[in-house]
Design a protein around this motif. Structure first.
Motif, PDB file in Angstrom:
ATOM      1  N   ILE A  13      89.540 -14.306 -19.959  1.00 44.53           N
ATOM      2  CA  ILE A  13      89.122 -14.819 -21.157  1.00 44.53           C
ATOM      3  C   ILE A  13      88.216 -16.027 -21.001  1.00 44.53           C
ATOM      4  N   THR A  14      88.437 -16.934 -20.035  1.00 48.79           N
ATOM      5  CA  THR A  14      87.749 -18.051 -19.701  1.00 48.79           C
ATOM      6  C   THR A  14      86.553 -17.677 -19.262  1.00 48.79           C
ATOM      7  N   GLY A  15      86.335 -16.689 -18.522  1.00 59.35           N
ATOM      8  CA  GLY A  15      85.240 -16.080 -17.881  1.00 59.35           C
ATOM      9  C   GLY A  15      84.330 -15.278 -18.940  1.00 59.35           C
ATOM     10  N   ILE A  16      84.912 -14.913 -19.801  1.00 62.11           N
ATOM     11  CA  ILE A  16      84.000 -14.146 -20.935  1.00 62.11           C
ATOM     12  C   ILE A  16      83.288 -15.490 -21.817  1.00 62.11           C
ATOM     13  N   ILE A  17      84.030 -16.394 -21.950  1.00 61.17           N
ATOM     14  CA  ILE A  17      83.495 -17.591 -22.546  1.00 61.17           C
ATOM     15  C   ILE A  17      82.500 -18.253 -21.914  1.00 61.17           C
ATOM     16  N   PHE A  18      82.570 -18.421 -20.505  1.00 62.02           N
ATOM     17  CA  PHE A  18      81.924 -19.302 -19.837  1.00 62.02           C
ATOM     18  C   PHE A  18      80.505 -18.480 -19.509  1.00 62.02           C
ATOM     19  N   LEU A  19      80.464 -16.899 -19.830  1.00 58.43           N
ATOM     20  CA  LEU A  19      79.264 -16.047 -19.560  1.00 58.43           C
ATOM     21  C   LEU A  19      78.115 -16.675 -20.535  1.00 58.43           C
ATOM     22  N   PHE A  20      78.514 -17.274 -21.719  1.00 60.99           N
ATOM     23  CA  PHE A  20      77.541 -18.064 -22.531  1.00 60.99           C
ATOM     24  C   PHE A  20      76.990 -19.337 -22.008  1.00 60.99           C
TER      25      PHE A  20
END
Length: 67
Positions: free
Chosen positions: A17-24
């Motif tokens: 979840i954190t990785g998906i958020i940090f993609l942006f």
């Protein structure tokens, strides 16, 4: 062994979840988080396989079909 399974599951969920958020936000941090995610999935897989092997050994020891 059960604690390790739950810790790696929780780690996999949080890092994904954190990785998906940090993609942006920051791609380098996101890549690092996805690496941690895959490592925790690998650890989870190894833990589950080890638990299944231990259960199989225990079942083989307690096999009373001959009686």
């Amino acid at each position: 062994m059960e604690k390790l399974k739950y810790i790696s599951m929780l780690s996999a969920v949080i890092t994904q979840i954190t990785g998906i958020i940090f993609l942006f936000i920051n791609i380098k941090v996101a890549i690092g988080l996805f690496i941690v995610y895959f490592l925790s999935l690998l650890l989870l897989l190894i833990t589950i396989i080890k638990l299944r092997i231990d259960e199989k050994k225990e079942d083989d020891q307690n096999d009373y079909r001959d009686y």
